[in-house]
Design a protein around this motif. Structure first.
Motif, PDB file in Angstrom:
ATOM      1  N   ASP A  64       0.803  -1.468   0.287  1.00 26.11           N
ATOM      2  CA  ASP A  64      -0.005   0.107  -0.510  1.00 26.11           C
ATOM      3  C   ASP A  64       0.915   1.349   0.085  1.00 26.11           C
ATOM      4  OD1 ASP A  64      -1.950  -1.609   0.736  1.00 26.11           O
ATOM      5  OD2 ASP A  64      -2.545  -0.712   2.385  1.00 26.11           O
ATOM      6  N   THR A  66       0.547   5.687   0.633  1.00 24.33           N
ATOM      7  CA  THR A  66      -0.291   6.569   0.210  1.00 24.33           C
ATOM      8  C   THR A  66      -0.330   7.617  -1.166  1.00 24.33           C
ATOM      9  OG1 THR A  66      -0.371   6.463   2.333  1.00 24.33           O
ATOM     10  CG2 THR A  66      -1.658   8.367   0.914  1.00 24.33           C
ATOM     11  N   PRO A 298      -5.153   5.773   0.647  1.00 25.67           N
ATOM     12  CA  PRO A 298      -4.050   4.928   0.529  1.00 25.67           C
ATOM     13  C   PRO A 298      -4.222   3.755  -1.115  1.00 25.67           C
ATOM     14  CG  PRO A 298      -5.151   4.335   1.470  1.00 25.67           C
ATOM     15  CD  PRO A 298      -5.809   5.296   1.476  1.00 25.67           C
ATOM     16  N   ARG A 299      -3.447   3.707  -2.292  1.00 26.47           N
ATOM     17  CA  ARG A 299      -3.138   3.031  -3.319  1.00 26.47           C
ATOM     18  C   ARG A 299      -2.314   0.928  -3.020  1.00 26.47           C
ATOM     19  NH1 ARG A 299       0.317   6.344  -6.389  1.00 26.47           N
ATOM     20  NH2 ARG A 299      -0.046   5.148  -8.044  1.00 26.47           N
ATOM     21  N   LYS A 300      -3.540   0.251  -3.627  1.00 23.22           N
ATOM     22  CA  LYS A 300      -2.643  -0.724  -3.022  1.00 23.22           C
ATOM     23  C   LYS A 300      -1.391  -1.042  -4.159  1.00 23.22           C
ATOM     24  CE  LYS A 300      -6.056  -1.852   0.213  1.00 23.22           C
ATOM     25  NZ  LYS A 300      -5.489  -2.038   1.074  1.00 23.22           N
ATOM     26  N   ASN A 301      -0.624  -2.402  -4.124  1.00 25.35           N
ATOM     27  CA  ASN A 301       0.492  -3.161  -4.838  1.00 25.35           C
ATOM     28  C   ASN A 301       0.994  -1.821  -5.791  1.00 25.35           C
ATOM     29  OD1 ASN A 301      -0.599  -5.617  -3.857  1.00 25.35           O
ATOM     30  ND2 ASN A 301      -2.267  -5.520  -5.492  1.00 25.35           N
ATOM     31  N   GLU A 345       2.567  -5.096   4.267  1.00 26.23           N
ATOM     32  CA  GLU A 345       2.052  -4.159   5.198  1.00 26.23           C
ATOM     33  C   GLU A 345       2.613  -2.969   4.181  1.00 26.23           C
ATOM     34  OE1 GLU A 345      -1.488  -3.837   6.763  1.00 26.23           O
ATOM     35  OE2 GLU A 345      -1.340  -5.365   6.457  1.00 26.23           O
ATOM     36  N   PRO A 346       2.014  -1.542   4.413  1.00 24.92           N
ATOM     37  CA  PRO A 346       2.519  -0.431   3.690  1.00 24.92           C
ATOM     38  C   PRO A 346       3.483   0.148   4.721  1.00 24.92           C
ATOM     39  CG  PRO A 346       0.219   0.289   3.936  1.00 24.92           C
ATOM     40  CD  PRO A 346       0.633  -1.285   4.405  1.00 24.92           C
TER      41      PRO A 346
END
Length: 413
Positions: A64, A66, A298-301, A345-346
């Motif tokens: 993740d 942001t 937040p943005r994934k991957n 995790e981020p």
């Protein structure tokens, strides 16, 4: 003009060489501590060289990240955290502690200074205040019956009454100050922000003599561009960095929060102020201007690397990828190495020091995206599972300047 351009280029090259020389930390052409570049452009460093240069690596993973919006801001003190200490009488001020200075700690109710009006050339201020009070009282008593019979105007009566009340307040205040002297105390505990007078200075009643600050909470006021107004509700937190300082402060680690943001543009401005509040960690100076990274949804991957992993050359960005000793030449940059993990995790990334291992690195151009001040998004040139230099990238870059193949190194492909 052509000769001038050549001269400028030579001067720039000379300055660059000087900077690189400074970064190596030793003069001359001493190769101790340098890595070597082999015939395929790979950069080889021994474990001792990597340790000396502080080289660490990190396995790249999709996590993740942001979304970020950059803005400018300023650190300001929170309202109510400061108090001005004022003179309670007119006279000569004397600080009680000769070593009192800006930054000194003071307690609530602590006596800071004495002010004395005795032996002044203008005479005893209490006697003068008493005379003014008695004169004002007599005038008011004279005007009152005349006002009742409409002999004088109501305006004259009100003026006489006001003069009396003012003179009475001044006299009673001085009378309570022990024969023309007074002790000035703090209203709250904290730290002396500034001393506005020196011992021996004359002050009038009400003049500020010092400012005390609690310095517990500070505010970050950010100028958000008008075009980003629609994203204001998405702002979750912010990171910031002072000009000329590489240290990035995270509001999430400073008990920070968004306090408010303007719904209308200030007159003559194209920016909307947004205010954050956070705990002061002691080295953040109020009044300083900062570069702000507003954190949105937040943005994934997303693949990211630490900012310290990036080097820049003429507007292009590079990372140094660690290669395995048994890799195939045709697979450089195409096969993922290490432990691929798409569920981190981020900002939880695997950092390695590779105890006792030789380091073989490849310079790789990458395309960068957003940055939150600590990490930068990589949108091209790198993928999950590869290992990059996370600390000491510039030392690896300097090691690449040597074209000598290390003795005894035979790297087969």
């Amino acid at each position: 003009m052509k000769h001038l351009n050549i001269f400028v280029i030579l001067m720039a090259a000379s300055l660059l060489a000087g900077c690189n020389s400074g970064e190596k930390g030793h003069g001359g052409h001493d190769h101790e501590g340098e890595g070597k570049k082999d015939h395929n452009g790979e950069i080889v460093m021994t474990h001792e060289q990597m340790e000396k240069a502080g080289v660490e690596t990190e396995t790249v993973s999709a996590a993740d990240f942001t979304a970020v919006m950059k803005a400018a801001g300023q650190i300001v003190r929170r309202q109510g955290d400061e108090q001005t200490v004022a003179a309670t009488i007119s006279g000569i001020v004397y600080w009680r502690n000769a070593s009192l200075s800006e930054g000194s700690h003071v307690g609530s109710g602590q006596a800071l200074a004495d002010i004395t009006a005795r032996h002044l050339q203008d005479g005893d201020p209490i006697a003068k205040a008493k005379a003014a009070f008695e004169a004002a009282k007599s005038e008011m008593e004279r005007v009152k019956p005349l006002a009742d019979e409409n002999i004088v105007s109501q305006r004259e009566w009100e003026q006489a009454r006001l003069t009396y009340q003012t003179a009475r307040a001044a006299y009673e205040g001085l009378k309570a100050s022990r024969s023309g002297s007074a002790v000035v105390t703090t209203g709250m505990g904290g730290y002396v922000k500034s001393l506005l007078v020196k011992s021996g200075d004359y002050v009038n009643v009400g003049d500020p003599i010092a400012i005390v600050t609690q310095n517990r909470r500070q505010q970050l006021v950010v100028d958000v561009p008008e075009c980003a107004y629609r994203k204001m509700s998405d702002i979750k937190s912010a990171n910031f960095r002072a000009t000329g300082n590489d240290n990035v402060y995270k509001l999430s680690e400073l008990n920070g929060k968004l306090v408010s943001y303007s719904r209308t543009l200030p007159e003559g401005s194209a920016y909307l102020p947004a205010t954050f509040e956070f705990d002061n960690v002691g080295d953040i100076i109020a009044g300083s201007f900062v570069e702000v990274y507003l954190l949105l949804q937040p943005r994934k991957n997303v693949i990211t690397v630490p900012n310290s992993a990036l080097t820049e050359e003429q507007g292009l960005y590079y990372v140094y990828v660690r290669l395995h000793a048994d890799h195939e030449h045709e697979n450089h940059g195409h096969e993922a190495h290490g432990h691929e993990n798409h569920n981190h995790e981020p900002h939880e990334h695997e950092v390695h020091k590779h105890e006792g291992e030789e380091g073989i690195f490849e310079k790789r151009e990458v395309i960068i995206g957003q940055t939150d001040g600590s990490r930068t998004e990589i949108v091209g040139g790198l993928k999950a599972g590869e290992t990059v230099v996370s600390k000491g990238a510039y030392q690896v870059k300097l090691a690449a300047s040597s074209s000598v193949i290390p003795e005894g190194h035979n790297h087969n492909h």
